[in-house]
Scaffold this motif. Sequence first.
Motif, PDB file in Angstrom:
ATOM      1  N   HIS A  15       0.800  -1.220   0.000  1.00 24.06           N
ATOM      2  CA  HIS A  15       0.000   0.000   0.000  1.00 24.06           C
ATOM      3  C   HIS A  15       0.839   1.279   0.000  1.00 24.06           C
ATOM      4  O   HIS A  15       0.294   2.370  -0.112  1.00 24.06           O
ATOM      5  CB  HIS A  15      -1.014  -0.034   1.149  1.00 24.06           C
ATOM      6  N   ARG A  16       2.133   1.141   0.084  1.00 25.19           N
ATOM      7  CA  ARG A  16       3.019   2.295  -0.119  1.00 25.19           C
ATOM      8  C   ARG A  16       3.336   2.472  -1.606  1.00 25.19           C
ATOM      9  O   ARG A  16       3.866   3.510  -2.008  1.00 25.19           O
ATOM     10  CB  ARG A  16       4.310   2.124   0.686  1.00 25.19           C
ATOM     11  N   ALA A  17       3.020   1.444  -2.409  1.00 27.25           N
ATOM     12  CA  ALA A  17       3.278   1.501  -3.849  1.00 27.25           C
ATOM     13  C   ALA A  17       2.165   0.742  -4.582  1.00 27.25           C
ATOM     14  O   ALA A  17       2.411  -0.268  -5.239  1.00 27.25           O
ATOM     15  CB  ALA A  17       4.644   0.901  -4.167  1.00 27.25           C
ATOM     16  N   VAL A  18       0.940   1.259  -4.459  1.00 31.97           N
ATOM     17  CA  VAL A  18      -0.204   0.612  -5.102  1.00 31.97           C
ATOM     18  C   VAL A  18      -0.020   0.665  -6.618  1.00 31.97           C
ATOM     19  O   VAL A  18       0.414   1.682  -7.167  1.00 31.97           O
ATOM     20  CB  VAL A  18      -1.521   1.299  -4.681  1.00 31.97           C
ATOM     21  N   TRP A  19      -0.332  -0.437  -7.262  1.00 35.32           N
ATOM     22  CA  TRP A  19      -0.176  -0.515  -8.710  1.00 35.32           C
ATOM     23  C   TRP A  19      -0.964   0.593  -9.403  1.00 35.32           C
ATOM     24  O   TRP A  19      -2.097   0.894  -9.018  1.00 35.32           O
ATOM     25  CB  TRP A  19      -0.657  -1.856  -9.226  1.00 35.32           C
ATOM     26  N   PRO A  20      -0.407   1.195 -10.445  1.00 36.18           N
ATOM     27  CA  PRO A  20      -1.105   2.296 -11.142  1.00 36.18           C
ATOM     28  C   PRO A  20      -2.460   1.875 -11.713  1.00 36.18           C
ATOM     29  O   PRO A  20      -3.395   2.676 -11.750  1.00 36.18           O
ATOM     30  CB  PRO A  20      -0.140   2.709 -12.257  1.00 36.18           C
ATOM     31  N   GLU A  21      -2.583   0.634 -12.139  1.00 36.18           N
ATOM     32  CA  GLU A  21      -3.857   0.156 -12.682  1.00 36.18           C
ATOM     33  C   GLU A  21      -4.946   0.138 -11.605  1.00 36.18           C
ATOM     34  O   GLU A  21      -6.128   0.341 -11.901  1.00 36.18           O
ATOM     35  CB  GLU A  21      -3.703  -1.266 -13.255  1.00 36.18           C
ATOM     36  N   ILE A  22      -4.543  -0.090 -10.359  1.00 36.84           N
ATOM     37  CA  ILE A  22      -5.507  -0.104  -9.257  1.00 36.84           C
ATOM     38  C   ILE A  22      -5.971   1.319  -8.965  1.00 36.84           C
ATOM     39  O   ILE A  22      -7.165   1.577  -8.789  1.00 36.84           O
ATOM     40  CB  ILE A  22      -4.887  -0.766  -8.002  1.00 36.84           C
ATOM     41  N   ILE A  23      -5.017   2.246  -8.944  1.00 38.78           N
ATOM     42  CA  ILE A  23      -5.365   3.662  -8.738  1.00 38.78           C
ATOM     43  C   ILE A  23      -6.322   4.127  -9.834  1.00 38.78           C
ATOM     44  O   ILE A  23      -7.336   4.777  -9.560  1.00 38.78           O
ATOM     45  CB  ILE A  23      -4.093   4.545  -8.710  1.00 38.78           C
ATOM     46  N   ALA A  24      -6.032   3.762 -11.082  1.00 43.35           N
ATOM     47  CA  ALA A  24      -6.897   4.156 -12.200  1.00 43.35           C
ATOM     48  C   ALA A  24      -8.294   3.562 -12.051  1.00 43.35           C
ATOM     49  O   ALA A  24      -9.296   4.255 -12.286  1.00 43.35           O
ATOM     50  CB  ALA A  24      -6.267   3.723 -13.525  1.00 43.35           C
ATOM     51  N   SER A  25      -8.383   2.305 -11.643  1.00 38.95           N
ATOM     52  CA  SER A  25      -9.707   1.666 -11.500  1.00 38.95           C
ATOM     53  C   SER A  25     -10.513   2.325 -10.388  1.00 38.95           C
ATOM     54  O   SER A  25     -11.731   2.467 -10.502  1.00 38.95           O
ATOM     55  CB  SER A  25      -9.572   0.169 -11.264  1.00 38.95           C
ATOM     56  N   ILE A  26      -9.847   2.725  -9.319  1.00 38.49           N
ATOM     57  CA  ILE A  26     -10.531   3.411  -8.220  1.00 38.49           C
ATOM     58  C   ILE A  26     -11.087   4.744  -8.720  1.00 38.49           C
ATOM     59  O   ILE A  26     -12.266   5.060  -8.529  1.00 38.49           O
ATOM     60  CB  ILE A  26      -9.575   3.615  -7.025  1.00 38.49           C
ATOM     61  N   ARG A  27     -10.248   5.508  -9.368  1.00 34.71           N
ATOM     62  CA  ARG A  27     -10.684   6.822  -9.855  1.00 34.71           C
ATOM     63  C   ARG A  27     -11.771   6.700 -10.917  1.00 34.71           C
ATOM     64  O   ARG A  27     -12.722   7.484 -10.941  1.00 34.71           O
ATOM     65  CB  ARG A  27      -9.486   7.598 -10.389  1.00 34.71           C
ATOM     66  N   ASN A  28     -11.640   5.722 -11.824  1.00 38.75           N
ATOM     67  CA  ASN A  28     -12.615   5.552 -12.909  1.00 38.75           C
ATOM     68  C   ASN A  28     -13.979   5.104 -12.415  1.00 38.75           C
ATOM     69  O   ASN A  28     -14.971   5.240 -13.127  1.00 38.75           O
ATOM     70  CB  ASN A  28     -12.094   4.556 -13.948  1.00 38.75           C
ATOM     71  N   SER A  29     -14.046   4.591 -11.188  1.00 35.44           N
ATOM     72  CA  SER A  29     -15.322   4.118 -10.649  1.00 35.44           C
ATOM     73  C   SER A  29     -16.144   5.241 -10.025  1.00 35.44           C
ATOM     74  O   SER A  29     -17.292   5.021  -9.642  1.00 35.44           O
ATOM     75  CB  SER A  29     -15.077   3.027  -9.604  1.00 35.44           C
ATOM     76  N   GLY A  30     -15.550   6.423  -9.895  1.00 29.21           N
ATOM     77  CA  GLY A  30     -16.259   7.547  -9.288  1.00 29.21           C
ATOM     78  C   GLY A  30     -15.822   7.848  -7.867  1.00 29.21           C
ATOM     79  O   GLY A  30     -16.408   8.696  -7.201  1.00 29.21           O
ATOM     80  N   ILE A  31     -14.785   7.155  -7.400  1.00 22.11           N
ATOM     81  CA  ILE A  31     -14.244   7.442  -6.074  1.00 22.11           C
ATOM     82  C   ILE A  31     -13.322   8.652  -6.190  1.00 22.11           C
ATOM     83  O   ILE A  31     -12.412   8.673  -7.014  1.00 22.11           O
ATOM     84  CB  ILE A  31     -13.507   6.216  -5.497  1.00 22.11           C
ATOM     85  N   LEU A  32     -13.568   9.643  -5.369  1.00 19.50           N
ATOM     86  CA  LEU A  32     -12.805  10.885  -5.412  1.00 19.50           C
ATOM     87  C   LEU A  32     -11.699  10.921  -4.354  1.00 19.50           C
ATOM     88  O   LEU A  32     -10.667  11.555  -4.553  1.00 19.50           O
ATOM     89  CB  LEU A  32     -13.747  12.077  -5.195  1.00 19.50           C
ATOM     90  N   HIS A  33     -11.946  10.266  -3.235  1.00 15.28           N
ATOM     91  CA  HIS A  33     -11.003  10.297  -2.121  1.00 15.28           C
ATOM     92  C   HIS A  33     -11.097   8.961  -1.392  1.00 15.28           C
ATOM     93  O   HIS A  33     -12.200   8.461  -1.164  1.00 15.28           O
ATOM     94  CB  HIS A  33     -11.366  11.451  -1.175  1.00 15.28           C
ATOM     95  N   MET A  34      -9.957   8.393  -1.054  1.00 13.11           N
ATOM     96  CA  MET A  34      -9.937   7.130  -0.316  1.00 13.11           C
ATOM     97  C   MET A  34      -8.742   7.142   0.619  1.00 13.11           C
ATOM     98  O   MET A  34      -7.640   7.511   0.230  1.00 13.11           O
ATOM     99  CB  MET A  34      -9.825   5.937  -1.269  1.00 13.11           C
ATOM    100  N   GLU A  35      -8.990   6.726   1.854  1.00 16.22           N
ATOM    101  CA  GLU A  35      -7.921   6.555   2.827  1.00 16.22           C
ATOM    102  C   GLU A  35      -8.136   5.227   3.536  1.00 16.22           C
ATOM    103  O   GLU A  35      -9.284   4.838   3.788  1.00 16.22           O
ATOM    104  CB  GLU A  35      -7.928   7.675   3.872  1.00 16.22           C
ATOM    105  N   ILE A  36      -7.033   4.549   3.855  1.00 17.72           N
ATOM    106  CA  ILE A  36      -7.091   3.331   4.646  1.00 17.72           C
ATOM    107  C   ILE A  36      -6.210   3.536   5.869  1.00 17.72           C
ATOM    108  O   ILE A  36      -5.069   3.980   5.747  1.00 17.72           O
ATOM    109  CB  ILE A  36      -6.611   2.098   3.856  1.00 17.72           C
ATOM    110  N   TYR A  37      -6.758   3.220   7.030  1.00 16.53           N
ATOM    111  CA  TYR A  37      -6.030   3.299   8.296  1.00 16.53           C
ATOM    112  C   TYR A  37      -5.927   1.887   8.862  1.00 16.53           C
ATOM    113  O   TYR A  37      -6.788   1.040   8.612  1.00 16.53           O
ATOM    114  CB  TYR A  37      -6.776   4.181   9.301  1.00 16.53           C
TER     115      TYR A  37
END
Length: 112
Positions: free
Chosen positions: A24-46
């Motif tokens: 999670h310090r180096a999330v794959w770029p394809e995962i970041i793109a899929s998150i953003r493309n789904s309509g998620i604007l902000h995400m945090e994991i604690y």
Amino acid sequence: MKRYCLTLDLKEDQQLIAEYDEYHRAVWPEIIASIRNSGILHMEIYRYQARLFMIIEAEDNFSFERKAALDKNNRKVEEWETLMWKYQQALPGARPGEKWLPMNKLFSLEEY
């Protein structure tokens, strides 16, 4: 904008938890793109020990069902999810294959 809070547990293994953190310090770029493309604007994991807490803020038309449908047709997302399941464990009461579970809001200071 919609806000969702979800929770999930990791396996109680310090080595696996450290590996999960590293991914999670180096999330794959394809995962970041899929998150953003789904309509998620902000995400945090604690994380606290093996307990995870995720906050999602998404567009008003976001739905987990639509995100799941998009993810099902994305080979890299499927690969990521399979890899992450090595570290994660279902919460009590989860249905088979269910990972992140929504949390119910109990209190909001803004309501007072």
